[in-house]
Design a protein around this motif. Structure first.
Motif: not given
Length: 280
Positions: A46-47, A68, A40, A65
């Protein structure tokens, strides 16, 4: 110690285009890896978009992720994203969350949000965990089954939080960390987790497979190439696939580490180890 079965992930951050990204995800699945992870950062896609595309291009591959940043989004926004990703991927999404990364202040500046102090960011992670476990009324809850949560940590307070609240604890430790130092981190988690330690999954990252450390990677990790090549760092595995598998098995048996991620740059070289150990 609990019976921890191995699983393996690939950390991937980019591709030439969407078709290339989908092809990479399919290859990760073909090679037997369990999970595709993506970072991230403001400099990568954008993940949520990347991982939804990867899940759509595969059938069993889990996506997650890693990790994040709780510093750049409100907690309820992250809970909304997590529920949406669980919904979109058929519950194949795993939420990796952390308090920030080196250079995280730059991401916060790009997004126009305050980065916060270490204590503020740790508190934000805990707020995220609360919101994901119990979404506030009116917030989309997806399938109603909260995703598995991984917390990345290296400092004591974050390790203790991860031990108490996460399903997976990822050791975001310096690249030159060896088994002895890793054991110290594991002991912090063991003490904080208490009776739930046997239910925790422990995760480490492999950045280099083989005896040669690419210059670009040593710059990225901010380590000396020769020193990394000669070291016993957990971030590097070398030898035959059987020897690498034996190293990971010993680490699992002694320290409990059963979830291992590898850089996409080495996913082909590492695949024989996955074949030897996955699910065992």
């Amino acid at each position: 110690m609990a019976d921890r079965r191995f699983r393996f992930a690939v950390m991937a951050a980019w591709a030439r285009d969407g078709a290339g990204w989908a092809a990479q995800a399919r290859r990760v699945e073909e090679l037997g890896y369990t999970t595709l992870l993506t970072p991230d950062t403001s400099g990568t896609a954008m993940p949520a978009a990347s991982l939804a595309a990867a899940a759509g291009a595969t059938t069993t591959l889990r996506v997650g992720t890693f990790v994040l940043s709780a510093a750049t989004r409100p907690p309820n926004t992250i809970a909304w994203e997590a529920a949406s990703m669980a919904f979109a991927t058929g519950d194949r999404f795993e939420l990796g969350i952390g308090a920030g990364r080196p250079g995280g202040e730059d991401d916060a500046a790009v997004f126009g949000v305050p980065y916060g102090s270490g204590a503020e960011r740790l508190a934000r992670v805990e707020q995220v965990l609360d919101a994901v476990a119990n979404p506030p009324e009116g917030l989309f809850a997806g399938t109603g089954r909260p995703p598995r949560v991984l917390v990345a940590a290296s400092r004591r307070r974050m390790l203790e939080l991860a031990a108490r609240r996460a399903g997976t604890v990822a050791f975001g430790v310096p690249p030159m960390t060896d088994d002895e130092r890793l054991a110290g981190y594991v002991e912090i988690v063991r003490t904080a987790a208490g009776d739930r330690f046997d239910d925790l999954e422990l995760c480490t990252q492999v950045h280099v497979v083989g005896d040669e450390v690419p210059e670009w990677l040593s710059r990225q990790m901010d380590v000396d190439t020769a020193a990394m090549a000669k070291s016993n760092a957990i971030a590097k595995l070398s030898g035959t696939p059987r020897e690498m598998a034996d190293t990971l098995t010993r680490r699992r048996d002694e320290l409990g580490v059963s979830y291992v991620s590898v850089s996409s740059a080495f996913m082909e070289e590492f695949a024989p180890v996955v074949e030897l150990l996955a699910g065992r």
